[in-house]
Design an enzyme around this catalytic site. Structure first.
Site, PDB file in Angstrom:
ATOM      1  N   ARG A  61       0.827  -1.220   0.000  1.00  0.00           N
ATOM      2  CA  ARG A  61       0.000   0.000   0.000  1.00  0.00           C
ATOM      3  C   ARG A  61       0.855   1.261   0.000  1.00  0.00           C
ATOM      4  O   ARG A  61       0.469   2.294  -0.521  1.00  0.00           O
ATOM      5  CB  ARG A  61      -0.936  -0.019   1.217  1.00  0.00           C
ATOM      6  CG  ARG A  61      -1.666   1.272   1.357  1.00  0.00           C
ATOM      7  CD  ARG A  61      -2.814   1.331   2.360  1.00  0.00           C
ATOM      8  NE  ARG A  61      -2.879   0.454   3.473  1.00  0.00           N
ATOM      9  CZ  ARG A  61      -2.246   0.654   4.641  1.00  0.00           C
ATOM     10  NH1 ARG A  61      -1.436   1.683   4.819  1.00  0.00           N
ATOM     11  NH2 ARG A  61      -2.414  -0.196   5.623  1.00  0.00           N
ATOM     12  N   TYR A 114     -15.411  21.217 -11.263  1.00  0.00           N
ATOM     13  CA  TYR A 114     -15.929  19.873 -11.583  1.00  0.00           C
ATOM     14  C   TYR A 114     -16.997  19.521 -10.549  1.00  0.00           C
ATOM     15  O   TYR A 114     -16.751  19.619  -9.351  1.00  0.00           O
ATOM     16  CB  TYR A 114     -14.739  18.920 -11.521  1.00  0.00           C
ATOM     17  CG  TYR A 114     -15.014  17.458 -11.731  1.00  0.00           C
ATOM     18  CD1 TYR A 114     -15.513  16.995 -12.943  1.00  0.00           C
ATOM     19  CD2 TYR A 114     -14.737  16.537 -10.726  1.00  0.00           C
ATOM     20  CE1 TYR A 114     -15.733  15.643 -13.132  1.00  0.00           C
ATOM     21  CE2 TYR A 114     -14.950  15.186 -10.921  1.00  0.00           C
ATOM     22  CZ  TYR A 114     -15.450  14.735 -12.117  1.00  0.00           C
ATOM     23  OH  TYR A 114     -15.665  13.395 -12.316  1.00  0.00           O
ATOM     24  N   ASP A 186      -7.055  21.985 -10.017  1.00  0.00           N
ATOM     25  CA  ASP A 186      -7.368  20.821 -10.841  1.00  0.00           C
ATOM     26  C   ASP A 186      -6.907  21.159 -12.260  1.00  0.00           C
ATOM     27  O   ASP A 186      -7.481  22.012 -12.932  1.00  0.00           O
ATOM     28  CB  ASP A 186      -8.883  20.566 -10.782  1.00  0.00           C
ATOM     29  CG  ASP A 186      -9.303  19.311 -11.561  1.00  0.00           C
ATOM     30  OD1 ASP A 186      -8.612  18.959 -12.531  1.00  0.00           O
ATOM     31  OD2 ASP A 186     -10.345  18.727 -11.209  1.00  0.00           O
ATOM     32  N   LYS A 211      -8.020  10.714 -17.510  1.00  0.00           N
ATOM     33  CA  LYS A 211      -8.307  11.363 -18.778  1.00  0.00           C
ATOM     34  C   LYS A 211      -7.120  11.166 -19.733  1.00  0.00           C
ATOM     35  O   LYS A 211      -6.946  10.094 -20.267  1.00  0.00           O
ATOM     36  CB  LYS A 211      -8.628  12.838 -18.534  1.00  0.00           C
ATOM     37  CG  LYS A 211      -9.727  13.042 -17.461  1.00  0.00           C
ATOM     38  CD  LYS A 211     -11.091  12.572 -17.935  1.00  0.00           C
ATOM     39  CE  LYS A 211     -12.107  12.403 -16.806  1.00  0.00           C
ATOM     40  NZ  LYS A 211     -12.360  13.552 -15.969  1.00  0.00           N
TER      41      LYS A 211
HETATM   42  C1  LIG Z   1     -12.936  13.466 -14.642  1.00  0.00           C
HETATM   43  C2  LIG Z   1     -12.473  14.607 -13.841  1.00  0.00           C
HETATM   44  C3  LIG Z   1     -12.099  14.428 -12.504  1.00  0.00           C
HETATM   45  C4  LIG Z   1     -12.260  13.127 -11.779  1.00  0.00           C
HETATM   46  O1  LIG Z   1     -11.529  12.066 -12.272  1.00  0.00           O
HETATM   47  P1  LIG Z   1     -11.986  10.569 -11.948  1.00  0.00           P
HETATM   48  O2  LIG Z   1     -10.808   9.763 -12.251  1.00  0.00           O
HETATM   49  O3  LIG Z   1     -13.161  10.305 -12.820  1.00  0.00           O
HETATM   50  O4  LIG Z   1     -12.361  10.540 -10.488  1.00  0.00           O
HETATM   51  C5  LIG Z   1     -11.625  15.520 -11.836  1.00  0.00           C
HETATM   52  N1  LIG Z   1     -11.518  16.725 -12.413  1.00  0.00           N
HETATM   53  C6  LIG Z   1     -11.864  16.928 -13.695  1.00  0.00           C
HETATM   54  C7  LIG Z   1     -11.707  18.276 -14.291  1.00  0.00           C
HETATM   55  C8  LIG Z   1     -12.362  15.884 -14.450  1.00  0.00           C
HETATM   56  O5  LIG Z   1     -12.737  16.102 -15.713  1.00  0.00           O
END
Ligand SMILES: *Cc1c(COP(=O)(O)O)cnc(C)c1O
Length: 394
Positions: A61, A114, A186, A211
């Protein structure tokens, strides 16, 4: 963070670092890629090493050669003091926030955040006694007026989710630091290839690697980079919460990293081609894409970002409302689905008028978000053209 890899700090340009970072072939019998280590138990050869925790690894972990390889590589792109990995982008966000706040604090969060981040602030953080105030993403240095003595963090996302407002990150960070508050961002849209948060005053840089890092719609992962000042508490919080990313998703992210630069370049070029074409269409009221000249965020985007990904939105004329579903459902090359950043194109309708509280979202027509994938952009345009014809005929 780094275990003395071959990334050479700032010596190499980004494209080269994407190839080299986090690799150490001769530590793995010469194999080019770091293998997938699976495991919970790590054996110690002696009691002294077990008790003294002097081995390189103690427990699955807490890290493996596979997770170290990815953390090192992301560290080389971000240029912070340390990186942790989480099992999703959202968990990177929640770990980052939990590393900063305590009961009685207030945090400032962009209204264009988000949506699941907003949900976390309005539920779990609220129960912990943390108050969230949302701000207009275009506020810039005016954010100073929102600070109170108990404001401990500012959370940015630029461009904004769904609507793509660009924030003045350095101006906001300057105000926050003058008040002793932490700055989180973010950075999923730009990735550290096109925007380097730490260089613009961000203390905690967050990426949903789900992404573009993964890039193939087959992994969930988050990455979180901290500056020197915030690294110890980030590492502690991540460890105490028991957060760890799955080995296969880490491996897929390392694999995705090697082609991230060329993929992003193509997503950008194809996205811009489709966006510019949409601008010429009579059915389209407005295209929301900061790399387009004339976009309200263009000047700041140009100043701070070195590229754009394949994600943007557009607003149709008001009379299209009833026909949007048939427009999207009839597209042959755009899937209907959440997430983005994979090789494939996506289209979804959205309405954020009920999600926003500090600003009003009233675009005057139905909205569609596109992810432009790696297909031939002329095929995508032809598909959209047939779709717009359906709009006119319904
Ligand atoms: C998709 C997304 C997230 C979250 O990612 P996950 O892996 O789906 O939890 C966070 N911030 C933005 C801008 C996103 O598009």
């Amino acid at each position: 963070m780094a275990k003395g890899g071959k990334t050479g700090g700032g010596k190499w340009r980004v494209a080269t670092r994407l190839v080299l970072a986090g690799r150490d072939p001769f530590a793995f019998e010469g194999f080019v890629n770091t293998p997938i280590y699976r495991g919970s138990t790590v054996l110690s050869p002696t009691v002294a090493q077990f008790v003294g925790r002097t081995g390189r690894y103690q427990y699955g972990r807490r890290g493996t050669p596979t997770t170290d390889a990815l953390a090192d590589a992301i560290g080389s792109l971000e240029g912070g003091a340390g990186v942790v990995l989480t099992p999703s982008g959202l968990s990177a966000i929640t770990v980052a926030l939990l590393s900063l706040v305590k009961s009685g604090d207030q945090i400032l969060v962009t209204d264009s955040i988000y949506y699941p981040t907003r949900h976390f602030c309005d539920t779990a953080l609220k129960r912990l006694g943390v108050e969230t105030i949302y701000y207009d993403p275009l506020i810039g240095a005016g954010i100073a007026d929102l600070f109170r003595p108990n404001t401990t963090a500012v959370f940015l996302e630029a461009p904004g989710s769904l609507t793509f407002e660009v924030q003045d990150v350095p101006a906001i960070a300057k105000v926050a630091h003058a008040r002793g508050a932490a700055v989180l961002m973010d950075n999923t849209w730009a990735t550290p290839v096109f925007f380097r948060p730490h260089e613009h005053g961000v203390d905690l840089s967050i990426q949903a690697g789900t992404k573009y890092l993964g890039g193939h719609a087959d992994a969930n992962i988050g990455t979180l980079s901290a500056t020197e000042a915030y690294w110890p508490r980030l590492k502690e919080t991540h460890g105490s919460l028991g957060i760890c990313a799955g080995p296969e998703d880490v491996f897929l992210s390392l694999r995705g990293l090697r082609t991230l630069g060329v993929r992003l370049e193509r997503h950008m070029q194809s996205g811009l081609k489709v966006a510019r074409w949409l601008q010429t269409r009579p059915e389209v009221q407005r295209v929301l894409h900061p790399a387009l000249q004339g976009d309200p965020g263009h000047a700041i985007w140009k100043r701070d970002f070195s590229g754009a990904c394949g994600l943007f939105s557009f607003v149709l004329k008001p009379n299209a409302q009833a026909a949007v579903a048939s427009f999207i459902e009839g597209l042959e090359l755009f899937g209907i689905g959440a997430s983005w950043g994979g090789y494939e194109s996506l289209a979804i309708p959205f309405d954020c008028s009920k999600m926003r509280t500090a600003t009003k979202w009233n675009p005057g027509g139905p909205c569609v978000r596109l992810h432009v994938g790696l297909e031939d952009p002329d095929d995508l345009i032809a598909d959209l053209e047939r779709g717009l014809a359906r709009l006119a005929s319904t």
